[in-house]
Design an enzyme around this catalytic site. Structure first.
Site, mmCIF file in Angstrom:
data_model
loop_
_atom_site.group_PDB
_atom_site.id
_atom_site.type_symbol
_atom_site.label_atom_id
_atom_site.label_comp_id
_atom_site.label_asym_id
_atom_site.label_seq_id
_atom_site.Cartn_x
_atom_site.Cartn_y
_atom_site.Cartn_z
ATOM 1 N N GLU A 32 0.855 -1.197 0.000
ATOM 2 C CA GLU A 32 0.000 0.000 0.000
ATOM 3 C C GLU A 32 0.882 1.235 0.000
ATOM 4 O O GLU A 32 2.107 1.157 0.065
ATOM 5 C CB GLU A 32 -0.906 0.016 1.246
ATOM 6 N N ARG A 116 -7.392 -0.804 13.252
ATOM 7 C CA ARG A 116 -6.020 -0.363 12.973
ATOM 8 C C ARG A 116 -6.063 0.793 11.990
ATOM 9 O O ARG A 116 -7.064 1.008 11.291
ATOM 10 C CB ARG A 116 -5.177 -1.498 12.389
ATOM 11 N N ASN A 118 -5.054 2.665 8.519
ATOM 12 C CA ASN A 118 -4.935 2.187 7.144
ATOM 13 C C ASN A 118 -4.380 3.296 6.250
ATOM 14 O O ASN A 118 -3.242 3.708 6.397
ATOM 15 C CB ASN A 118 -6.302 1.689 6.655
ATOM 16 N N ASN A 173 -10.055 4.761 3.047
ATOM 17 C CA ASN A 173 -9.180 4.628 1.881
ATOM 18 C C ASN A 173 -9.305 5.846 0.973
ATOM 19 O O ASN A 173 -10.123 6.734 1.199
ATOM 20 C CB ASN A 173 -9.533 3.366 1.078
ATOM 21 N N ASP A 222 -9.880 1.738 -3.543
ATOM 22 C CA ASP A 222 -8.773 1.694 -2.603
ATOM 23 C C ASP A 222 -7.994 3.003 -2.719
ATOM 24 O O ASP A 222 -8.579 4.071 -2.724
ATOM 25 C CB ASP A 222 -7.904 0.460 -2.865
#
Length: 316
Positions: A32, A116, A118, A173, A222
């Site tokens: 990522e 968590r 991201n 995202n 994403d």
């Protein structure tokens, strides 16, 4: 490359994506946060599950791996060499790549066991933004605690504040800003929607939330980036593609990937005309991995008549 039929495209658009220039055989579990680091002329990215940051210099073909102490969702470069601002799974910190020194700045969801951090990045004023997500498989479960999009900024006294800017997010995202910094884009992947907000740069105020683009089926928005034409690029997880949207949210170009899980995009290279795409093999069944041996690699494509914008530096 698949293109939208000519009659559906804006007449002035003559750009496109060309050949695959090279592939970086990183074999990440969940790559990522693609970033181009101009001073080093290097591509950076993270492997969230692998808890590492990697960089690659195309001129030397040199791949460097930095093991980090926690899973890492995203980061931004700072003015200090080897120092980054990183969103680890349990919080956001200053981190020294060369020494491993870590200084926590904010841990707003450390107490939520299944959440968590991201996706995130620096805005054009040097603040750092990062969004959280639930890691539960069943996002409809009563145990799910929805995440949020946070903004970290510093005051004149050098103290760092952390504010929740968008709430009730399942998987944060697609964070990026328009060229003038007055529009913010942000996706909640399970909703299959990319939202746009009016953004007040001086005080980081958000207003006028609206749907910018939507996907359907097993296609989840994403990571995103904005190019020099103010068009939005988005990696679409599960759909084997990266798409480019016009500033009004209309589909402009569609690039087919050789793997199903594209995860983030950046534009970089010596002339700022390379499209950099990270991918993942996370959650793929063994038989699917045999069909996608390049899953988890980084793909770099040549752009034609399209340029990127320099990535902002975090000033925290």
């Amino acid at each position: 490359m698949k293109k939208v039929p000519e009659h559906q495209r804006p007449k002035h658009v003559k750009q496109g994506v060309g050949e695959l220039l090279f592939t970086i055989d990183s074999q990440c579990i969940l790559a990522e946060c693609a970033l181009w680091h101009a001073p080093e002329q290097a591509i950076y990215w993270v492997d969230i599950v692998g808890a590492k940051i990697q960089s690659y210099q195309p001129s030397t073909k040199h791949l460097v791996t930095y093991e980090v102490p926690h899973r890492i969702g995203c980061f931004a470069f700072t003015e200090i060499p080897n120092q980054i601002i990183a969103a680890f799974d349990i919080g956001i910190a200053r981190y020294q790549l060369d020494t491993g020194e870590l200084e926590w700045l904010a841990q707003p969801e450390k107490h939520i066991s299944h959440n968590r951090f991201n996706d995130g990045r620096a805005d054009r004023q040097g603040r750092f933004w990062a969004g959280s997500m639930s890691e539960l498989d069943d996002l409809q479960s009563d145990k799910v605690v929805k995440g949020a999009l946070y903004c970290l900024s510093s005051s004149s006294s050098d103290t760092v504040s952390c504010q929740s800017k968008v709430q009730e997010v399942l998987i944060s995202n697609g964070l990026c800003w328009s060229k003038d910094g007055k529009t913010m884009y942000h996706a909640d992947s399970p909703e299959r929607r990319i939202y746009a907000y009016d953004f007040e740069p001086q005080n980081a105020l958000l207003s006028n939330k609206r749907i910018f683009a939507e996907t359907t089926g097993h296609c989840f928005p994403d990571g995103s980036i904005v190019d020099a034409d103010d068009y939005v690029w988005n990696a679409q997880w599960g759909a084997s593609r990266v798409v480019r949207y016009t500033p009004s949210g209309k589909l402009d170009l569609c690039l087919s990937l050789p793997v199903s899980q594209g995860s983030s995009v950046a534009i970089g290279g010596p002339n700022m005309d390379w499209l950099i795409v990270t991918t993942a093999k996370h959650s793929l069944a063994p038989e699917r991995l045999l069909e996608e041996p390049q899953a988890g690699n980084i793909f770099v494509y040549q752009l034609h008549s399209i340029r990127g914008i320099k990535e902002p530096i975090c000033l925290l």
